[in-house]
Design an enzyme around this catalytic site. Sequence first.
Site: not given
Length: 343
Positions: A310-311
């Site tokens: 989850p950047c």
Amino acid sequence: MIATERKQEFYDTEYEGVFYVGVKTTGVFCRPTCPARKPKMENCEFFETAQQALLAPYRPCQRCRPLSHPNQVSDVVRVLVEAVENHPEKRWKGRDFRELSVDESTARRQFKKRFGMTFIEYARARRMGLALKNIRSGQSVIDSQLSAGYESSSGFRDAFSRIMGAAPTLLDDRKILKAAWIDTRLGPMMAIGDESALYLLEFIDRRGLEREVERLRKRTRSAVIPGMTEPIRSVERELGLYFEGKLTTFETPLFLLGSEFQKSVWAQLLKIPPGETRSYLDIARSLGRPTASRAVARANGSNQLAIVIPCHRVINSNGDLGGYAGGIARKNWLLEHERRGEG
């Protein structure tokens, strides 16, 4: 409601799946990408969900059909995909299209829009996938060539090399990765993987996606072909659950292609709880390198497994969303979706 500045760009394809536009003068609501003439801003209302628009009450537009999946295939694409699956070895001619009452130019245009390749390229890739399966199972190159519909060995090798990235006799020394199209609420994504792990998951419209795939192919010494693997099936199922608000942790096995520092950053991203955010500085400090914020930002941008790693949960220290390869509108939507904990 969405921010005013985003309302002013409701015609941008970046906002497909993010919100709906209700038009007061016609009583209909549309997708942001509706092909109809754009109404004046003062005549518009904006809704995060189709349900909100229906309750307003607006009726769905008959042109963009906002209640249908935004990437639903046309009858032409569906018919031709089924025809290819029934006879994957076929080399398509003009008469084949006429027998199906399909216009050849329409097929070319719709497949290009849908898959990023013409129908002939799609069919050729499918034939080559069949040939690859035969070669890998021990069939001779010449037999695989003939079963794929090629009478000329040179033509077969040239076509094979263009699609696979290697001539058929060289494949024993190369890894095979398969690429598939996955429809999501925020637009189509490309997934690449082998039978053991997922290597790449990106939105189709990400800038530089072609270069990403090429780098992946070269760094793994792989041929990338159209196809499906169990990790791709797994992440497709999990994405569906994620967008329905029923899943927060992905379990699809991943292959992380990066430096040790990049992998350490990605490991920290996986520790950020859904609905929460961290700054680049926070990540740098968690690694014991408080002066490495820029390096963290670069590693964050190098993540090739969107949503799963989850950047999108990393923001600027001042609270601004910062950048996101899939587009800021998608980043904002993902964060709000996770904060709500619902579809």
